[in-house]
Motif scaffolding. Structure first.
Motif, PDB file in Angstrom:
ATOM      1  N   ASP A 130       0.724  -1.040   0.090  1.00 52.47           N
ATOM      2  CA  ASP A 130       0.167  -0.010  -0.124  1.00 52.47           C
ATOM      3  C   ASP A 130       0.854   1.418   0.057  1.00 52.47           C
ATOM      4  OD1 ASP A 130      -2.332  -1.244   0.123  1.00 52.47           O
ATOM      5  OD2 ASP A 130      -2.273  -1.596   2.197  1.00 52.47           O
ATOM      6  N   GLY A 131       1.895   1.268  -0.621  1.00 50.49           N
ATOM      7  CA  GLY A 131       2.732   2.272  -0.801  1.00 50.49           C
ATOM      8  C   GLY A 131       3.743   2.358   0.561  1.00 50.49           C
ATOM      9  N   ASP A 132       3.808   1.818   1.409  1.00 53.03           N
ATOM     10  CA  ASP A 132       4.555   1.886   2.408  1.00 53.03           C
ATOM     11  C   ASP A 132       5.931   1.421   2.397  1.00 53.03           C
ATOM     12  OD1 ASP A 132       2.520   2.863   3.909  1.00 53.03           O
ATOM     13  OD2 ASP A 132       2.058   0.978   5.047  1.00 53.03           O
ATOM     14  N   LEU A 133       6.267   0.671   1.377  1.00 52.82           N
ATOM     15  CA  LEU A 133       7.542  -0.118   1.031  1.00 52.82           C
ATOM     16  C   LEU A 133       7.840   0.230  -0.328  1.00 52.82           C
ATOM     17  CD1 LEU A 133       9.668  -1.521   2.581  1.00 52.82           C
ATOM     18  CD2 LEU A 133       8.887  -3.688   1.431  1.00 52.82           C
ATOM     19  N   THR A 155      13.212   0.490   0.895  1.00 51.33           N
ATOM     20  CA  THR A 155      13.087   1.504   1.865  1.00 51.33           C
ATOM     21  C   THR A 155      11.539   1.585   2.425  1.00 51.33           C
ATOM     22  OG1 THR A 155      14.572   2.517   0.162  1.00 51.33           O
ATOM     23  CG2 THR A 155      13.517   4.225   1.583  1.00 51.33           C
ATOM     24  N   ASN A 156      11.742   2.043   3.686  1.00 51.55           N
ATOM     25  CA  ASN A 156      10.662   2.191   4.532  1.00 51.55           C
ATOM     26  C   ASN A 156      10.015   3.682   4.335  1.00 51.55           C
ATOM     27  OD1 ASN A 156       8.529   2.143   6.201  1.00 51.55           O
ATOM     28  ND2 ASN A 156       9.670   1.211   8.095  1.00 51.55           N
ATOM     29  N   LYS A 157       8.949   3.855   3.817  1.00 48.60           N
ATOM     30  CA  LYS A 157       8.308   4.869   3.436  1.00 48.60           C
ATOM     31  C   LYS A 157       7.381   5.369   4.493  1.00 48.60           C
ATOM     32  CE  LYS A 157       7.876   6.772  -0.373  1.00 48.60           C
ATOM     33  NZ  LYS A 157       7.186   6.884  -1.958  1.00 48.60           N
ATOM     34  N   SER A 158       6.886   4.513   5.468  1.00 42.48           N
ATOM     35  CA  SER A 158       5.861   4.571   6.557  1.00 42.48           C
ATOM     36  C   SER A 158       6.416   5.282   7.792  1.00 42.48           C
ATOM     37  CB  SER A 158       5.171   3.354   6.560  1.00 42.48           C
ATOM     38  OG  SER A 158       5.917   2.419   7.280  1.00 42.48           O
ATOM     39  N   ASP A 159       5.594   5.080   8.810  1.00 43.57           N
ATOM     40  CA  ASP A 159       5.986   5.551  10.001  1.00 43.57           C
ATOM     41  C   ASP A 159       6.199   4.306  11.134  1.00 43.57           C
ATOM     42  OD1 ASP A 159       3.319   5.090  10.277  1.00 43.57           O
ATOM     43  OD2 ASP A 159       2.709   6.892  11.028  1.00 43.57           O
ATOM     44  N   ARG A 160       6.207   3.492  10.684  1.00 39.33           N
ATOM     45  CA  ARG A 160       6.133   2.107  11.412  1.00 39.33           C
ATOM     46  C   ARG A 160       7.158   1.251  10.856  1.00 39.33           C
ATOM     47  NH1 ARG A 160       3.770  -2.319   8.260  1.00 39.33           N
ATOM     48  NH2 ARG A 160       2.871  -1.555   6.342  1.00 39.33           N
ATOM     49  N   THR A 185      19.727 -13.045   7.128  1.00 39.82           N
ATOM     50  CA  THR A 185      18.748 -13.387   7.959  1.00 39.82           C
ATOM     51  C   THR A 185      17.601 -12.321   7.982  1.00 39.82           C
ATOM     52  OG1 THR A 185      19.645 -11.873   9.691  1.00 39.82           O
ATOM     53  CG2 THR A 185      20.388 -14.236   9.689  1.00 39.82           C
ATOM     54  N   THR A 186      16.475 -12.639   8.760  1.00 42.54           N
ATOM     55  CA  THR A 186      15.473 -11.796   8.677  1.00 42.54           C
ATOM     56  C   THR A 186      15.612 -10.316   9.263  1.00 42.54           C
ATOM     57  OG1 THR A 186      13.713 -13.633   8.775  1.00 42.54           O
ATOM     58  CG2 THR A 186      12.928 -11.415   9.601  1.00 42.54           C
ATOM     59  N   SER A 187      15.333  -9.469   8.737  1.00 42.22           N
ATOM     60  CA  SER A 187      15.577  -8.118   9.285  1.00 42.22           C
ATOM     61  C   SER A 187      14.398  -7.151   9.196  1.00 42.22           C
ATOM     62  CB  SER A 187      16.937  -7.562   8.529  1.00 42.22           C
ATOM     63  OG  SER A 187      16.505  -7.347   7.056  1.00 42.22           O
ATOM     64  N   SER A 188      14.577  -6.134   9.882  1.00 46.08           N
ATOM     65  CA  SER A 188      13.560  -5.050   9.791  1.00 46.08           C
ATOM     66  C   SER A 188      14.067  -3.828   9.232  1.00 46.08           C
ATOM     67  CB  SER A 188      13.182  -4.781  11.321  1.00 46.08           C
ATOM     68  OG  SER A 188      14.130  -4.589  12.134  1.00 46.08           O
ATOM     69  N   VAL A 189      13.299  -2.949   8.911  1.00 48.83           N
ATOM     70  CA  VAL A 189      13.370  -1.503   8.215  1.00 48.83           C
ATOM     71  C   VAL A 189      12.773  -0.740   9.098  1.00 48.83           C
ATOM     72  CG1 VAL A 189      13.564  -0.274   6.359  1.00 48.83           C
ATOM     73  CG2 VAL A 189      13.553  -2.760   5.881  1.00 48.83           C
ATOM     74  N   ASP A 190      13.300   0.287   9.726  1.00 51.81           N
ATOM     75  CA  ASP A 190      12.716   1.362  10.390  1.00 51.81           C
ATOM     76  C   ASP A 190      12.286   2.539   9.495  1.00 51.81           C
ATOM     77  OD1 ASP A 190      13.278   0.131  12.941  1.00 51.81           O
ATOM     78  OD2 ASP A 190      15.250   0.790  13.084  1.00 51.81           O
ATOM     79  N   PRO A 191      11.439   3.131   9.940  1.00 56.79           N
ATOM     80  CA  PRO A 191      10.922   4.254   9.216  1.00 56.79           C
ATOM     81  C   PRO A 191      12.189   5.112   8.435  1.00 56.79           C
ATOM     82  CG  PRO A 191       9.585   4.285  10.967  1.00 56.79           C
ATOM     83  CD  PRO A 191      10.861   3.290  11.348  1.00 56.79           C
ATOM     84  N   GLY A 192      11.978   5.369   7.223  1.00 54.39           N
ATOM     85  CA  GLY A 192      13.083   6.294   6.475  1.00 54.39           C
ATOM     86  C   GLY A 192      14.079   5.590   6.312  1.00 54.39           C
ATOM     87  N   GLU A 193      14.486   4.206   6.624  1.00 53.03           N
ATOM     88  CA  GLU A 193      15.654   3.577   6.585  1.00 53.03           C
ATOM     89  C   GLU A 193      15.543   2.486   5.165  1.00 53.03           C
ATOM     90  OE1 GLU A 193      16.957   1.317   9.918  1.00 53.03           O
ATOM     91  OE2 GLU A 193      17.390   3.283  11.036  1.00 53.03           O
ATOM     92  N   SER A 194      16.859   2.092   4.590  1.00 54.67           N
ATOM     93  CA  SER A 194      16.713   1.115   3.678  1.00 54.67           C
ATOM     94  C   SER A 194      17.769  -0.119   3.951  1.00 54.67           C
ATOM     95  CB  SER A 194      17.422   1.948   2.251  1.00 54.67           C
ATOM     96  OG  SER A 194      16.379   3.049   2.051  1.00 54.67           O
TER      97      SER A 194
END
Length: 231
Positions: A130-133, A155-160, A185-194
């Motif tokens: 939905d445009g967040d990623l 790139t994380n374009k959301s606030d979550r 490994t599985t990783s997470s992307v914080d808001p605004g990070e790539s």
């Protein structure tokens, strides 16, 4: 010659006994069957997979209800016939809608939905979830020996926080879905990070058409397929 005497009129009917049961109203059994099938169909139609059984019951109930309405003028029970027809028609509509959703979901899950045509190129950025990623495939290489390699940046374009294990990636080989192997490994992307990920996919002597991305299931109608470079 005299006329013969007129016959005596028949005696009046003997009054019915007060204990005698009242005369029975003709039953419209088809209307009752339609109502029962309509209720069963209405209960089963909203439930995935059971909706197919509910749809069959509703279809039979609709046919019987229509017949019962035509017979209602002679046998009565028009209300039952109308209720049976209405419930069966409603259940049939619900069954069709739920069946469409179920078949689409199973098609995505079991990969029997045809892959969409490629709609993006290597180096072209697009969005999913939905445009967040925001995703860009940076390279796709297919050497003469197996397998093909690919790399992408998300790139994380959301606030979550978005977890990359929620990104579904599929390969399209000769028009068929193929599961790739993602490195790391599985990783997470914080808001605004790539973050960057790499992966490989076996083509088994075929040709890689592209790499598909979708936040829910890459083998879906809404997947974005990045075309693999030609030979």
């Amino acid at each position: 010659m005299s006329e013969p005497p007129a016959p005596y009129p028949p005696p009046p009917p003997w009054p019915a006994s007060p204990d005698a049961p009242p005369p029975r109203t003709p039953r419209n059994g088809i209307a009752v069957a339609s109502l029962v099938l309509g209720i069963i169909g209405l209960c089963a139609s909203p439930i995935p997979l059971l909706n197919f059984v509910g749809g069959i019951c509703a279809l039979i109930g609709l046919v019987l209800g229509t017949i019962a309405l035509l017979r209602a003028g002679r046998l009565g029970r028009r209300g039952l016939a109308a209720w049976g027809t209405g419930l069966s028609a409603t259940a049939l509509v619900i069954s069709v809608v739920v069946g469409f959703i179920v078949l689409r979901y199973l098609g995505d899950l079991l990969d029997f939905v045809d892959p969409p045509d490629p709609s993006a190129k290597v180096g072209e950025r697009f969005t999913t979830d939905d445009g967040d990623l925001s995703i860009v495939v940076t390279s796709i290489t297919c050497p003469d020996s197996e397998p093909c390699d690919f790399a992408f940046e998300a790139t994380n374009k959301s606030d979550r926080t978005i977890y990359l294990d929620n990104i579904r990636v599929k390969g399209v080989v000769d028009g068929q879905w193929r599961d790739p192997w993602l490195d790391g490994t599985t990783s997470s992307v914080d808001p605004g990070e790539s973050v960057s990920r790499t992966g490989t996919i076996s083509v088994s002597g075929g040709r890689l058409d592209g790499i598909a991305f979708d936040a829910d299931d890459a083998s879906s109608h809404s997947a974005v397929v990045v075309a693999a470079p030609g030979p």
